[in-house]
Design an enzyme around this catalytic site. Sequence first.
Site, PDB file in Angstrom:
ATOM      1  N   TYR A 193       0.821  -1.100   0.000  1.00 26.90           N
ATOM      2  CA  TYR A 193       0.131  -0.161   0.154  1.00 26.90           C
ATOM      3  C   TYR A 193       0.911   1.326   0.086  1.00 26.90           C
ATOM      4  CZ  TYR A 193       0.820   0.628   5.027  1.00 26.90           C
ATOM      5  OH  TYR A 193       1.353   0.963   6.356  1.00 26.90           O
ATOM      6  N   CYS A 194       0.378   2.351  -0.388  1.00 34.09           N
ATOM      7  CA  CYS A 194       0.911   3.521  -0.199  1.00 34.09           C
ATOM      8  C   CYS A 194      -0.413   4.338   0.080  1.00 34.09           C
ATOM      9  CB  CYS A 194       1.495   4.060  -1.820  1.00 34.09           C
ATOM     10  SG  CYS A 194      -0.008   4.283  -3.008  1.00 34.09           S
ATOM     11  N   TRP A 195      -0.053   5.996  -0.040  1.00 35.78           N
ATOM     12  CA  TRP A 195      -1.099   6.992   0.611  1.00 35.78           C
ATOM     13  C   TRP A 195      -2.488   6.777  -0.034  1.00 35.78           C
ATOM     14  CZ3 TRP A 195      -2.587   9.414   4.375  1.00 35.78           C
ATOM     15  CH2 TRP A 195      -3.600  10.343   4.191  1.00 35.78           C
TER      16      TRP A 195
ATOM     17  N   TYR B 247      -3.487   3.972   2.320  1.00 36.43           N
ATOM     18  CA  TYR B 247      -3.515   4.194   3.704  1.00 36.43           C
ATOM     19  C   TYR B 247      -4.603   4.905   4.201  1.00 36.43           C
ATOM     20  CZ  TYR B 247      -1.606   5.618   8.274  1.00 36.43           C
ATOM     21  OH  TYR B 247      -1.709   6.041   9.701  1.00 36.43           O
TER      22      TYR B 247
END
Length: 346
Positions: free
Chosen positions: A93-95, A122
Amino acid sequence: MASTISIDKFIELSDIYPVVDVRSPSEYARGHIPGAFNIPLFSDEERAAVGTKYVREGRQQAVRLGLELVAPKLNWFVDSLSSMVNQKNILVYCWRGGMRSASMSWLFGLAGFKPFTLEGGYKSFRRYAQAAFDKKYKFIVLGGMTGCGKTELLKKLKENGEQVVDLEGLANHKGSAFGWINQPQQPTTEHFENLLFNELRKLNPALPIWIEDESKSIGSIFIPLSIYNQIISSPTIIVETDLKSRIDRLISDYTACDKQDLINSVVRIQKRLGLEKAKRCIEHIESGNLREAIAITLEYYDKTYSYGIEQKKIPPKFLTFDGTSNDMIVKLTSVGKSITHPAFPD
């Protein structure tokens, strides 16, 4: 190509598969999905440079700069992942579930892994966690004066199969002005919320959950308001212990610490303690007379806690802790079973 999965599925699989956070180190430090490890696509400085390039010159130039920065690190990304996991299935995952997680998942896929990326990133996890705090929980609040042994009892309750949330353990802080001593660095409030959510999601909200009586903050972190409101509205069991036992327990907790840490903590509360009492307390610490120093501080904390008890929405039940912790667990669980929770009427 990586599969994109919902937050519900991501949380379910996070108990099985390794979780990789590809955001920058500062983003990760501020808060991350519990258990995730960080393999950042960009350093903090690189991320700032790409963002500036995007604002000034547009998306295409920002992407080109990103590729230039990332290219020398491709082997490092794969080597880092290989050294951390021993299976092919991974969660990434990223932002916002955008280019960073997509790019890293593509690379990890080429290297033989099977990545699943989090839809919404996130941000979706944070929304999911916040929503969980609004659920109704069958809290039984364990209270008592400073030094009465609440943390020990919570640990014993958990060992005996009870559902327990240790807020102070999650916060790396024992609650008072002295609570930071001999503790690891506190998480941010954001990450504390992530840790709290991770504990609550494993519990059955329809069954009793033991939780310690706390104020709105524990050291530098703040309890989610919806959880705090449930704590002050839930049935409370107050553990009563004689003053000598409380002082003995606190001496045991703080004997090994640096005297200056104790003095600094007294200085923090000297206005509330009273300047004369604070002065005497510091003198006792300097001379090694911890018993008298603790007795002075307990005068303040006992008054504060007594006021808090008076504000309880439900009159608390009182139990005397005068035997072994095992004896006390029998008493607590017996009283706990007799409690009718207002949010879950029998």
